[in-house]
Design a protein around this motif. Structure first.
Motif, mmCIF file in Angstrom:
data_model
loop_
_atom_site.group_PDB
_atom_site.id
_atom_site.type_symbol
_atom_site.label_atom_id
_atom_site.label_comp_id
_atom_site.label_asym_id
_atom_site.label_seq_id
_atom_site.Cartn_x
_atom_site.Cartn_y
_atom_site.Cartn_z
ATOM 1 N N LEU A 1248 0.817 -1.256 0.046
ATOM 2 C CA LEU A 1248 0.040 -0.076 0.002
ATOM 3 C C LEU A 1248 0.967 1.256 0.072
ATOM 4 O O LEU A 1248 1.773 1.511 0.794
ATOM 5 C CB LEU A 1248 -1.056 0.161 1.148
ATOM 6 C CG LEU A 1248 -1.697 1.281 1.452
ATOM 7 C CD1 LEU A 1248 -2.917 1.327 0.372
ATOM 8 C CD2 LEU A 1248 -2.434 1.216 2.816
ATOM 9 N N PRO A 1249 0.789 2.162 -1.013
ATOM 10 C CA PRO A 1249 1.698 3.399 -1.026
ATOM 11 C C PRO A 1249 1.033 4.266 -0.373
ATOM 12 O O PRO A 1249 -0.177 4.537 -0.160
ATOM 13 C CB PRO A 1249 1.636 3.687 -2.363
ATOM 14 C CG PRO A 1249 0.149 3.246 -3.075
ATOM 15 C CD PRO A 1249 0.079 1.983 -2.237
ATOM 16 N N LEU A 1250 1.824 5.041 0.749
ATOM 17 C CA LEU A 1250 1.425 6.176 1.604
ATOM 18 C C LEU A 1250 2.269 7.198 1.530
ATOM 19 O O LEU A 1250 3.643 7.300 1.085
ATOM 20 C CB LEU A 1250 1.347 5.743 3.075
ATOM 21 C CG LEU A 1250 0.417 4.574 3.686
ATOM 22 C CD1 LEU A 1250 0.743 4.237 4.840
ATOM 23 C CD2 LEU A 1250 -0.923 5.049 3.143
ATOM 24 N N MET A 1251 1.819 8.455 1.277
ATOM 25 C CA MET A 1251 2.495 9.579 1.066
ATOM 26 C C MET A 1251 2.565 10.284 2.368
ATOM 27 O O MET A 1251 1.639 10.721 3.102
ATOM 28 C CB MET A 1251 1.917 10.654 -0.259
ATOM 29 C CG MET A 1251 2.707 12.035 -0.282
ATOM 30 S SD MET A 1251 1.828 12.971 -1.208
ATOM 31 C CE MET A 1251 2.005 11.891 -3.063
ATOM 32 N N GLU A 1252 3.831 11.073 2.639
ATOM 33 C CA GLU A 1252 3.956 11.693 3.918
ATOM 34 C C GLU A 1252 3.263 12.836 3.969
ATOM 35 O O GLU A 1252 2.796 13.520 3.033
ATOM 36 C CB GLU A 1252 5.444 11.718 4.327
ATOM 37 C CG GLU A 1252 6.111 12.947 3.224
ATOM 38 C CD GLU A 1252 7.319 13.365 3.810
ATOM 39 O OE1 GLU A 1252 7.332 14.138 5.071
ATOM 40 O OE2 GLU A 1252 8.335 13.163 3.521
ATOM 41 N N SER A 1253 2.627 13.362 4.962
ATOM 42 C CA SER A 1253 2.005 14.427 5.152
ATOM 43 C C SER A 1253 2.724 15.853 5.343
ATOM 44 O O SER A 1253 2.182 16.793 5.632
ATOM 45 C CB SER A 1253 1.161 14.140 6.597
ATOM 46 O OG SER A 1253 0.350 13.178 6.526
ATOM 47 N N GLY A 1254 4.135 15.739 5.335
ATOM 48 C CA GLY A 1254 4.985 16.951 5.249
ATOM 49 C C GLY A 1254 5.613 17.074 6.521
ATOM 50 O O GLY A 1254 5.908 16.145 7.698
ATOM 51 N N LYS A 1255 6.553 18.210 6.752
ATOM 52 C CA LYS A 1255 7.252 18.587 7.877
ATOM 53 C C LYS A 1255 6.279 18.947 8.847
ATOM 54 O O LYS A 1255 5.557 19.787 8.686
ATOM 55 C CB LYS A 1255 8.273 19.629 7.403
ATOM 56 C CG LYS A 1255 9.255 19.932 8.477
ATOM 57 C CD LYS A 1255 10.305 20.732 8.148
ATOM 58 C CE LYS A 1255 11.321 21.085 9.020
ATOM 59 N NZ LYS A 1255 12.288 22.073 8.729
ATOM 60 N N ILE A 1256 6.674 18.904 10.240
ATOM 61 C CA ILE A 1256 5.673 19.120 11.325
ATOM 62 C C ILE A 1256 5.899 20.662 11.542
ATOM 63 O O ILE A 1256 7.117 21.048 11.444
ATOM 64 C CB ILE A 1256 6.131 18.259 12.618
ATOM 65 C CG1 ILE A 1256 6.206 16.801 12.279
ATOM 66 C CG2 ILE A 1256 5.297 18.954 13.763
ATOM 67 C CD1 ILE A 1256 6.409 15.734 13.247
ATOM 68 N N LEU A 1257 4.667 21.228 11.695
ATOM 69 C CA LEU A 1257 4.581 22.756 11.688
ATOM 70 C C LEU A 1257 5.596 23.058 13.002
ATOM 71 O O LEU A 1257 5.671 22.532 14.070
ATOM 72 C CB LEU A 1257 3.288 22.963 11.813
ATOM 73 C CG LEU A 1257 2.436 23.049 10.753
ATOM 74 C CD1 LEU A 1257 0.907 23.450 11.077
ATOM 75 C CD2 LEU A 1257 2.916 23.938 9.788
ATOM 76 N N PRO A 1258 5.833 24.244 12.801
ATOM 77 C CA PRO A 1258 6.711 24.950 14.033
ATOM 78 C C PRO A 1258 5.791 25.125 15.209
ATOM 79 O O PRO A 1258 4.747 25.504 15.217
ATOM 80 C CB PRO A 1258 6.922 26.319 13.430
ATOM 81 C CG PRO A 1258 7.126 26.499 12.235
ATOM 82 C CD PRO A 1258 5.966 25.280 11.674
ATOM 83 N N GLY A 1259 6.460 24.592 16.381
ATOM 84 C CA GLY A 1259 5.779 24.565 17.618
ATOM 85 C C GLY A 1259 4.874 23.360 17.928
ATOM 86 O O GLY A 1259 4.256 23.422 18.811
ATOM 87 N N VAL A 1260 5.054 22.428 17.034
ATOM 88 C CA VAL A 1260 3.941 21.185 17.420
ATOM 89 C C VAL A 1260 4.707 19.837 17.535
ATOM 90 O O VAL A 1260 5.770 19.629 16.987
ATOM 91 C CB VAL A 1260 3.378 20.838 15.732
ATOM 92 C CG1 VAL A 1260 2.460 19.634 15.985
ATOM 93 C CG2 VAL A 1260 2.456 22.120 15.549
ATOM 94 N N LYS A 1261 4.236 19.374 18.645
ATOM 95 C CA LYS A 1261 5.000 18.001 19.006
ATOM 96 C C LYS A 1261 3.968 16.983 18.579
ATOM 97 O O LYS A 1261 2.653 17.096 18.986
ATOM 98 C CB LYS A 1261 5.135 18.006 20.557
ATOM 99 C CG LYS A 1261 6.334 18.994 20.815
ATOM 100 C CD LYS A 1261 6.952 18.637 22.190
ATOM 101 C CE LYS A 1261 6.030 18.922 23.070
ATOM 102 N NZ LYS A 1261 6.520 18.984 24.530
ATOM 103 N N VAL A 1262 4.527 15.676 18.142
ATOM 104 C CA VAL A 1262 3.695 14.580 17.733
ATOM 105 C C VAL A 1262 4.047 13.448 18.426
ATOM 106 O O VAL A 1262 5.229 13.285 18.409
ATOM 107 C CB VAL A 1262 3.758 14.626 16.160
ATOM 108 C CG1 VAL A 1262 2.738 13.387 15.714
ATOM 109 C CG2 VAL A 1262 3.104 15.761 15.559
#
Length: 1463
Positions: A1248-1262
C-alpha cells in the motif's frame, strides 16, 4: 472406408443432445432435500427494471438438445442389480467386492446424497414478525457500535460531475422523513424491517457456517492396496496383404472397386442425397491434390509446398466434401487442420482457433461453395478476417474449381511414416487451444488395432466399408433416425453417443416396426463418461424386445491425445462379461476407491469401457506431482504407450514433454524394477483398472475441480442440479459448471439459462434447492450460482455451451445474469485464523520491547517557535481584530481577497480598509439591531465570498462568537435546511447573519415544510447596512477567551463544535505563515470550502494575519467550469495553492483528456510555483494521477505537496518551500491490520503506497500512542496520532450525542513515560519514520504518515481494516464501478457500489466484488448493494459519509438497483 477417418469424425463432432437424468437420481436428490427443514432465505432485492432484461416475446427458446461433450449428459445415477465377477488373481481382494458384473439390462444408476451432508441455505423471505424476534434475540447478545449523531453540515457542495449527490439527513439518530414502520435497535439505530430481517438471516447463517468450517478430516480415506503394474494389451495380430499406408488402401479400392459405396450423406428429411463411391473419392482427391500443388500460385510461385498446413472448414452436414478435402490434402502431402465453420466475427473461442491457425502457418482454407457464401463478408465481398485469425485465402473445392491432373502426374504413395498426417485441435478448460499432431504411422496402427479389437475381417475394414452419416440437423428433427437407418441398411456396427440413445427413447413409441437384430456392435463413443450407463441400460430395457442383444452394447474410451484407449469386446471376440462398480463418492473425491452399499444415496455407479487396445501398454499414475504409479484402490490418470497415439502439441515443446513423453524409468515397482523405459502419453481420463483387465473411467481431467483438497467432477454437479426440477425454471441442456480460483483454492460456479416465464421467487427457490442438493450429495459448497436470460450463454460451434468463454465472461463481469446467489460463507474455509489479541501486554511492556528491539519511540517535533527570528510585525498583536485594524491603518489599499466566479472573472475584492469598514458596519448592526451582548453566539449563513469574511471580523469587533454555517440548498431544502437548523440550535446562536436571498429562503413555505421557521432566532440581512462607525471595538480581556466555534461533521457522522481561543488562532496563523513563507507580497490560490477546519482558516484568518493576497475559488463553481481553479493558478502565476482531493479528482476526471488542448490555448495551465498543497490524507493514488496528468504543465516535478489536516486540532504538519520533497513508502497491508508497520518494496504483493504528510509545523509535538493502553509506541507500530501545540483547540463546545466518549479528547496524558504533557487526540491512525533526508536547518527529517481515521476503521476477525483500502480494491474490480463505500452492521461487511453503466451489468458486480475483497483482504462480503451514481453521500471535503449511508440502507431508503445477500 478407413475406420480411422470415422473415429476422427466422431471425435470432431460435438454432442448435440441435452443432459440425461434418470428417475432414480431425481428421487435420490429429492430424498436428500427432504432431510433439510424448510428454511427461509432472504431473496435478493431487485428493481423492477432489472427483473427482466427484455420482454418475454423477444426470447426464442434455446436449443434444448445442445450440449458440449465436455458437459456431457446427465450422469449415471441409480443402482443396477448384478452378478459378481469372478475374482482375478492379480487384483486386490477388496476390488472384487467393489466391481460387480452387470448384464446391462438393469435400471439407471444414481448419485445422491450422503446422510451426513451439511445443511445449506433454503429460500424465500422471512416475515416481519420473525425478523423482529430474531433481531431482538440477536441484540440481546450483540453490542452494536451505533450512536445517534447530528448531520454533516458540509455535505453537498462538491459533487461528482453529472451526478447530484444527496445531502445527508438532519439527524442520524432519527432521520427525518423515514418510514414510520421502521424498527429501532437497542441503541436507537433505525432499521427497516425488510432489510433487517434479511440481514439477520445472513448473520445466523454466517455464525453457523463459521462454527462448521471444514477442518482437515483425520479419518479421510487413504489408498491401502498394492502398486499396480503396467497393464499390457494383447499383441497385434499379423494380417496378410495389409496395405503399407492408408493412401495405398484408398488407391486399391478406388481403382479395383470404384463403384463400391463409401459414404452416404442424408438430408434433414432422412433421404440419401449423395453416395460417395470409392472411385469418386479417389478421383476427386487426386484432382484436389493436383490443383493444390500446381494451380494455386502467388507471384508466379506455388502457394503450397509439401508439409504446409491447410485449414478444412466444412459444416458437419457435409461429410462428403470434408472427406474429399482430407484425403486430397494427404495425397498432396499437405497437413489438414480441420476446424468448425465460423459463424460470426465474435464466435466463442474463435480467437484461440485463430491463434492455432497462425501458429501452424495456415494461409489457405478449403471449403465448399455453399459454406463460403454463408460466411460473413466485408464490404469488398471477401470473407472477413475473423478476430485473431491470420489472413486466409479461401478456396472452394467443388468440382468446377478443380483441375484434371495431367497424365504424367501421379502422387507419391509412401509407406506410413512418423511424419505428420493431420492436426486435430483441442480446447482445454482454461480456453487455450492446442493442435495435436497425428502421424501416418499412428493412423495405420490405429486402424490395425481397431480391426482386431472390433473383429473386423479383412473384407470389411479398409475394404469397401459403407458408412451412413446422419447429420446433426436430422437428429434434432428425428431422434430415431439413426435407429431407422440401422434397420433399413441392416447395419452391423453403429457408433452413437449416450444422448442419442436417450433421445431415441423419447421418440420410440411412434415406431414399432424397427429391429436392431442386425447389430453386432453398438459402440458408445462417450462410454468413458460415467453417466453413459444410465442411457445404455435404459436403451437396452426398451429395445431388447426389438432384437437388441445385451452383449452388443460396447462402450469405449478415447481422448484427443491417445485416440482410442479401450473398447468393450463382444463375447464372440473373447471379451469378458461387462462390469459395473458401485463406488462411494466421498472416497472418490479423495481419489480412493471404496465399495458402498446400494442403500446409500451418495454413490457413483460406473460401467467398464472394455479392455485396452491391442498392442498398447496402460498404467494409472497419480494426478498431481511426479507421475508415480497408483495403488490398486486409487484413482489416477490413465496413460498409454502405443503406436496409435498422437505425437505432440504442435509448436509447444514444453507441454509436449509433460503429456506425450511421460517417462517412468526412474519409477520403481515394488520389487525395485523400473516400470518402463518407454514414454507414455497422458489421456486426460481418470479411472482405474478392474478385474479381467477391464478399464473403468470415472471422469476427465478437464472437468476436475479441486476444492479444499477434494476432487469433484463438473458433470457430477450438473447432474445433481438437473435433478432438482429443472424443466420449470432453466433449460436442461444449457448449464455450465466451472471453477474459479479465489483465495488460493478452486470455487465452484454454476451458470444456467433461465426460462423467460420463470418467476423471480420460483427461480430463487430452485437456486437455493440446488445449493442444498449439491451440498448434501457432494459435500461441497457452490460459490456462485447465476441464472442468465435465455440464449445468452456463449455457444460452441455445434450448439453446446462454451465453458471457457462462459468462465471468461464471468471473471470479466460480462455475463449479465438476471439472478445471482453467492455462498462464500460455506465455501471459503481457508481464511486465516482470526487475530487473538493479547490483553496482558501493557504500555510499559511495549516500551521495553521496543527498546530491546532497537526501535525508537515514535515522537517528533517541529521547530521551536520561540527561537525563530522573523520580521513578523503581526506578532506584537494578540488578536486578529487588532491585526486587521493595524493593516487598515498602515496599508489601507493593500488587496487581501479576490473572489472569482465560474467564468473566471473577479466577482468581488476586498482591501484592508474595505474589509475593516465592512466589519465595523456588521458590528454596529449586531449591537443596534440584534441587541446582542458580548459573548453571544452568531451563526453566519453565507455562500463562499467576501461577505462571510467581513461578518466574521464584524463579530470579533462586537465581541460575539461567530459560527460559520453552510447555507441550505434551494433545490434540496428538505435535507439541507434541517442541518442548518440543527447547528443553529446546538450552537445556541442568538442571531443569524445572512443575505437577503437566504433570509427569504429561511422563512419560505418550502422551509416551513422542513423545519419550524417560527423558532428561528433573530435574522439580520447584511446586504443593505447603514454606513455607521462603531464607537468601540471590543478587545478581549484575555488571549484565552473564545474567538470562534468551528462546527464540522466527521466521516462517522458526529457533529462537533470545537472552541478556538484567540491565542490558538494567532498561533495557528503564525505557524502557517512560517511554514509556507507567506508575506504581503505573495499571492495564494484557495479552492476549499470556508466553513470549517483548514478551509475556514485560510479564507478568514491567514490573509489578515500574514497580509498576503488570497485568490478565492469556491469549489462549487468548478461544477460549471472544471478548469477554473487551474486557470486561476496559471493566470495569476501563484506559487502556493491549496485544494482538496475532491477538487483534484474533478480536475483529473474532467481535464485528464484535455491537457493537449489546454496547452495549445492561450490560457494554458502551468504551475509557476513549487507548492501545491493537498488537503486530507491517504489518497495517494489520486495525487499520483493528478501529477501524472498535469506534469507536462509543471515547471518542476516537485510541484505537488501534501499536508495533514486533522479536524479539531487544525494543523499537524505541512510541506513548505524549505522542507524536503515528500517521500512515499510502501507498507504491507496485512501488517497494518495487526497495527504493525512493515515497509516493503514497490510492487510487492499486498503493498500500500502512503505519501507523507509533510514537515511538522513549528511549535508542534507529535507522538504515536496506543489506542487502548494510551502508552507510547515505537516507529514500527501503528497508533493514534497525538498532538501538543500552541494552536490546539481548547476543547469541544459540544459533541452531539457523544459527550462522554470525547471527555479526554483535548486533555489526554500518556499512561507511561512522559505523563505530564497534555496532548490532544486527533482520532487518526498513523506512524512516524525518521528518514535520511535533511531540512534547511540540516536536521534529519521525521516523516509523519497518516493511514486513516480511527473512528472509521472496521474491526473484523480481530483485525483492523481501513474502508479506503477495501473500497480501492472494489473500484478496480470493474470499469462500471464509479464509487464504492463499505461499512459494517454487527459482524457483517456491507459493500455499496455505484454503477455507472447499464442496469444489466448490476448483477455482474456481485461476484467480482466478493472475489476481490476475498483475494486482497481475506474478508467475506455479507451484502453487496448496487446503487445509482451519486447515492453515496460525500461532504464538501470529499469524504464519504459512510454512517449516513448505513442508516439509509437499513431504513431501505437507497432505492438500490440490486441487493445481494451472500449466504
Amino acid at each position: 472406408i478407413l475406420f480411422l477417418f470415422l473415429a476422427v469424425l466422431i471425435r470432431e463432432m460435438q454432442p448435440y443432445g441435452t443432459l440425461v437424468c434418470s428417475n432414480v437420481h431425481t428421487e435420490a436428490v429429492q430424498a436428500a432435500l427432504a432431510k433439510y427443514k424448510e428454511r427461509k432465505m432472504p431473496m435478493p432485492s431487485k428493481r423492477r427494471s432489472v427483473l427482466v432484461h427484455s420482454s418475454v416475446e423477444t426470447y426464442t427458446p434455446p436449443d434444448t438438445s445442445s450440449a458440449s461433450e465436455d458437459e456431457g449428459s446427465l450422469r449415471r445415477q441409480g443402482r443396477i442389480t448384478s452378478t459378481p465377477f469372478q475374482s482375478h488373481s492379480n487384483v486386490e481382494p477388496w476390488l472384487n467386492r467393489v466391481i460387480q458384473g452387470s448384464s446391462t439390462s438393469s435400471s439407471a444408476s444414481s448419485t445422491s446424497s450422503h446422510p451426513g451432508g451439511k445443511p445449506a441455505a433454503a429460500s424465500s423471505t422471512a416475515t416481519a414478525t420473525t425478523a423482529a424476534t430474531v433481531l431482538a434475540d440477536l441484540m440481546a447478545h450483540i453490542q452494536l457500535d451505533n450512536h445517534s449523531a447530528p448531520p454533516d453540515v458540509t455535505t453537498g457542495l462538491v459533487e461528482h460531475l453529472h451526478h447530484e449527490r444527496p445531502q445527508v439527513a438532519s439527524v442520524r439518530g432519527v432521520p427525518r422523513g423515514y418510514n414510520s414502520s421502521i424498527l429501532e435497535t437497542g441503541d436507537g439505530v433505525p432499521v427497516n424491517s425488510r432489510v433487517s430481517s434479511k440481514i439477520q438471516h445472513i448473520i445466523v447463517k454466517q455464525e453457523r457456517s463459521i462454527d462448521s468450517l471444514q477442518q482437515p478430516d483425520p479419518n479421510q480415506p487413504k489408498p491401502e492396496g498394492n502398486q499396480v503394474n503396467v497393464l499390457k494389451g494383447e499383441p497385434v495380430g499379423v494380417v496378410t496383404n495389409w496395405p503399407p499406408s492408408l493412401l495405398a488402401a484408398l488407391q486399391r479400392w478406388g481403382t479395383t472397386q470404384p463403384k463400391a459405396p463409401c459414404l452416404t450423406a442424408l438430408d434433414t428429411t432422412g433421404k440419401a442425397v449423395y453416395t460417395l463411391t470409392y472411385g469418386k473419392l479417389w478421383s476427386r482427391s487426386l484432382k484436389l491434390a493436383y490443383t493444390l500443388l500446381n494451380k494455386l500460385t502467388s507471384r508466379n510461385e506455388p502457394l503450397l509446398k509439401p508439409g504446409d498446413r491447410v485449414a478444412l472448414v466444412f459444416p458437419n452436414s457435409d461429410p462428403v466434401m470434408f472427406m474429399v478435402a482430407f484425403y486430397g490434402c494427404l495425397l498432396a502431402e499437405l497437413i489438414p487442420v480441420p476446424i468448425e465453420v465460423p459463424l460470426t466475427r465474435k464466435d466463442a473461442g474463435s480467437q484461440q482457433i485463430g491463434f492455432l491457425l497462425g501458429s501452424c502457418g495456415v494461409t489457405l482454407a478449403l471449403t465448399t461453395d455453399a459454406c463460403q457464401k454463408g460466411l460473413p463478408k466485408a464490404q469488398t465481398g471477401e470473407v472477413v478476417t475473423f478476430k485473431g485469425w491470420p489472413r486466409l485465402i479461401w478456396f472452394v473445392i467443388d468440382g468446377k474449381h478443380l483441375a484434371k491432373p495431367t497424365k504424367d502426374w501421379h502422387p507419391q504413395l509412401r509407406d506410413a511414416s512418423a511424419e505428420i498426417a493431420y492436426i486435430e485441435y483441442k480446447t482445454s478448460k482454461e480456453g487455450s487451444t492446442v493442435g495435436i499432431t497425428i502421424s501416418h504411422a499412428s493412423m495405420l496402427a490405429h486402424c490395425h488395432a481397431l480391426t482386431q479389437a472390433c473383429g473386423y475381417s479383412e473384407g470389411n475394414v479398409m475394404n469397401r466399408m459403407h458408412v451412413i452419416s446422419i447429420p446433426y440437423a436430422l437428429m434434432k428433427v428425428n431422434p430415431l433416425s439413426w435407429i431407422q437407418k440401422v434397420c433399413s441398411y441392416k447395419a452391423r456396427v453403429a457408433v452413437v453417443k449416450s444422448r442419442d440413445m436417450h433421445w431415441s427413447l423419447l421418440a420410440q413409441r411412434d415406431q414399432r416396426d424397427v429391429s436392431l437384430s442386425s447389430l453386432r456392435m453398438l459402440i458408445v463413443a462417450d462410454g468413458a463418461n460415467p453417466w453413459s450407463i444410465s442411457s445404455c441400460d435404459a436403451f437396452l430395457n426398451v429395445f431388447q424386445s426389438r432384437g437388441l442383444r445385451p452383449e452388443v452394447i460396447c462402450p469405449c474410451a478415447s481422448s484427443s491425445e491417445a485416440l482410442t484407449v479401450a473398447i468393450r469386446r463382444p463375447p464372440e471376440l473373447g471379451g469378458p462379461p461387462p462390469g459395473k462398480a458401485v463406488l462411494s463418492m466421498n472416497c472418490l473425491s479423495y481419489g480412493v476407491i471404496r465399495v458402498d452399499t446400494e442403500e446409500k444415496l451418495s454413490v457413483l455407479t460406473v460401467q467398464d469401457v472394455g479392455q485396452i487396445m491391442p498392442g498398447a501398454n496402460v498404467c494409472v499414475v497419480k494426478v498431481d506431482g511426479t507421475p508415480y504409479l497408483c495403488k490398486a484402490d486409487e484413482v489416477g490418470e490413465i496413460c498409454v504407450n502405443s503406436g496409435t497415439t498422437g505425437m505432440a502439441y504442435f509448436g509447444l515443446l514444453g507441454i509436449t514433454k509433460n503429456v506425450f513423453e511421460v517417462c517412468f524409468s526412474l519409477c520403481m515397482t515394488a520389487t525395485g524394477v523400473p516400470v518402463s523405459d518407454q514414454p507414455f502419453t497422458r489421456t486426460g481420463l481418470l479411472g482405474f483398472v478392474g478385474p479381467d483387465y477391464l478399464v473403468f473411467v470415472v471422469g476427465k481431467l478437464d472437468g476436475l475441480i479441486t476444492v479444499s483438497g477434494r476432487r469433484h467432477n463438473a458433470d457430477d454437479v450438473v447432474a445433481t442440479a438437473l435433478a432438482v426440477e429443472p424443466m420449470k425454471f432453466v433449460y436442461r441442456g444449457r448449464i455450465a459448471v466451472f471453477s474459479v480460483t479465489v483465495l488460493h483454492d478452486d470455487r465452484i460456479v454454476l451458470v444456467a439459462e433461465q426460462r423467460p416465464d420463470a418467476s423471480e421467487e420460483d427461480s430463487f427457490q430452485w437456486m437455493s434447492r440446488v445449493l442444498q442438493a449439491i451440498d448434501s450429495i457432494h459435500q461441497v459448497g457452490v460459490y456462485c450460482l447465476a441464472l442468465v436470460p435465455a440464449n445468452t450463454l456463449p455457444k460452441a460451434p455445434l450448439g453446446g455451451i462454451h465453458i471457457s468463454e462462459t468462465k471468461q465472461r464471468f471473471l470479466e463481469g460480462a455475463l449479465h445474469p438476471c439472478n445471482v446467489l453467492m455462498c462464500p460463507h460455506t465455501c471459503v474455509t481457508n481464511l486465516p485464523k482470526p487475530r487473538q489479541k493479547q490483553p496482558d501486554v501493557g504500555p510499559a511492556s511495549m516500551i521495553v520491547g521496543n527498546l530491546v528491539a532497537g526501535k525508537r519511540i515514535a515522537q517528533a517535533s517541529g521547530r521551536d517557535v520561540t527561537q525563530l527570528e522573523d520580521n513578523d510585525q503581526a506578532r506584537k498583536f494578540l488578536y486578529l481584530a487588532d491585526v486587521l485594524q493595524w493593516r487598515a491603518q498602515t496599508t489601507p489599499d493593500h488587496p487581501l481577497f479576490l473572489l472569482l466566479n465560474s467564468k473566471g472573472t473577479v466577482a468581488s475584492t476586498a482591501s484592508c480598509m474595505q474589509l475593516h469598514k465592512r466589519a465595523e458596519r456588521v458590528a454596529a448592526a449586531l449591537m443596534e439591531k440584534g441587541r446582542l451582548n458580548v459573548g453571544d453566539h452568531v451563526a453566519l449563513v453565507y455562500p463562499p465570498g467576501v461577505d462571510l469574511i467581513a461578518t466574521f471580523y464584524g463579530c470579533l469587533y462586537a465581541g460575539c462568537i461567530p459560527i460559520t454555517v453552510r447555507p441550505p440548498h434551494p433545490q434540496n431544502l428538505a435535507t439541507t435546511l434541517p442541518t442548518v437548523k440543527m447547528i443553529v440550535e446546538v450552537s445556541k446562536s442568538a442571531c443569524i447573519l445572512t443575505t437577503q436571498v437566504i433570509t427569504k429562503l429561511l422563512k419560505s413555505k418550502e422551509a416551513a415544510a422542513a423545519v419550524d421557521i417560527k423558532t428561528w432566532p433573530t435574522i439580520l440581512d447584511t446586504d443593505d447596512m447603514p454606513k455607521k462607525k462603531l464607537a468601540n471595538i471590543f478587545r478581549p480581556t484575555s488571549p484565552d477567551m473564545l474567538a470562534y466555534l468551528d462546527f464540522s461533521v466527521s466521516t462517522t457522522g458526529i457533529l462537533a463544535g470545537v472552541k478556538m481561543s484567540h491565542a490558538a488562532t494567532s498561533a495557528l496563523c503564525r505557524s502557517i505563515k512560517l511554514q509556507c513563507e507567506l508575506y504581503p507580497s505573495r499571492q495564494i490560490a484557495i479552492c476549499l470550502d470556508p466553513y470549517c477546519g483548514l478551509g475556514f482558516a485560510l479564507w478568514c484568518l491567514c490573509s489578515v494575519y500574514s497580509g498576503h493576497q488570497s485568490i478565492l475559488v469556491p469549489p462549487l463553481e468548478l461544477e460549471s467550469n472544471v478548469s477554473l481553479w487551474l486557470s486561476a493558478v496559471s493566470q495569476y502565476k501563484v506559487r502556493v495553492t491549496f485544494c482538496s482531493y475532491s477538487v483534484m479528482e474533478m480536475c483529473t476526471k474532467g481535464l485528464g483528456t484535455q491537457t493537449d488542448m489546454l496547452r495549445r490555448c492561450d490560457s494554458s495551465v502551468s504551475f509557476y510555483g513549487r507548492t501545491l498543497c493537498f488537503m486530507l490524507v491517504c489518497w495517494v493514488f489520486l495525487s499520483f494521477s493528478f501529477t501524472r496528468v498535469f506534469q507536462d504543465s509543471a515547471e518542476e516535478c516537485g510541484a505537488a505537496r501534501h499536508f495533514s489536516f486533522l479536524p479539531g486540532e487544525d494543523f499537524v504538519d505541512l510541506l513548505g518551500t524549505a522542507g524536503p520533497d515528500p517521500t512515499t513508502v510502501y507498507v504491507d497491508m496485512r501488517a497494518l491490520r495487526h497495527d504493525r508497520v512493515r515497509l516493503v518494496e514497490r510492487g510487492s504483493p499486498h503493498s500500500l503506497p502512503l505519501m507523507e504528510s509533510g514537515k511538522i509545523l513549528p511549535g508542534v509535538k507529535v507522538i504515536i500512542a496506543h489506542t487502548e493502553t494510551k502508552g507510547p509506541l515505537g516507529d514500527s507500530h501503528l497508533g493514534e496520532i497525538w498532538v501538543s501545540s500552541p494552536h490546539n483547540a481548547t476543547g469541544y463546545y459540544t459533541v452531539y450525542g457523544e459527550e462522554a466518549l470525547h471527555a479526554d479528547h483535548f486533555t489526554a496524558r500518556l499512561s507511561f513515560g512522559d505523563t505530564q504533557t497534555i496532548w490532544a487526540r486527533t482520532g487518526y491512525l498513523g506512524f512516524l519514520r525518521r528518514t535520511e533526508l535533511t531540512d534547511a536547518s540540516g536536521e534529519r527529517h521525521d516523516a509523519l504518515y497518516v493511514v486513516g481515521s480511527l473512528d472509521e476503521t472496521l474491526e473484523l476477525r480481530g483485525m483492523r481494516y481501513h474502508p479506503i483500502d477495501i473500497e480501492t480494491s472494489v473500484i478496480r474490480a470493474h470499469k462500471s464501478i464509479a464509487e464504492c463505500a463499505v461499512f459494517t452492521w454487527t459482524n457483517l461487511l456491507v459493500v455499496v457500489v455505484e454503477l455507472e453503466g447499464s442496469e444489466q451489468e448490476a448483477l455482474d458486480l456481485v461476484a467480482l466484488v466478493t472475489n476481490v475483497v476475498l483475494e486482497e483482504h481475506y474478508l467475506i462480503v455479507g451484502v453487496v448493494v448496487i446503487v445509482d451514481p451519486g447515492v453515496i453521500p460525500i461532504n464538501s471535503r470529499g469524504e464519504k459519509q459512510r454512517m449516513h449511508l448505513r442508516d439509509g440502507f437499513l431504513a431501505d431508503q437507497l432505492d438500490p438497483i440490486y441487493v445481494a445477500y451472500n449466504m
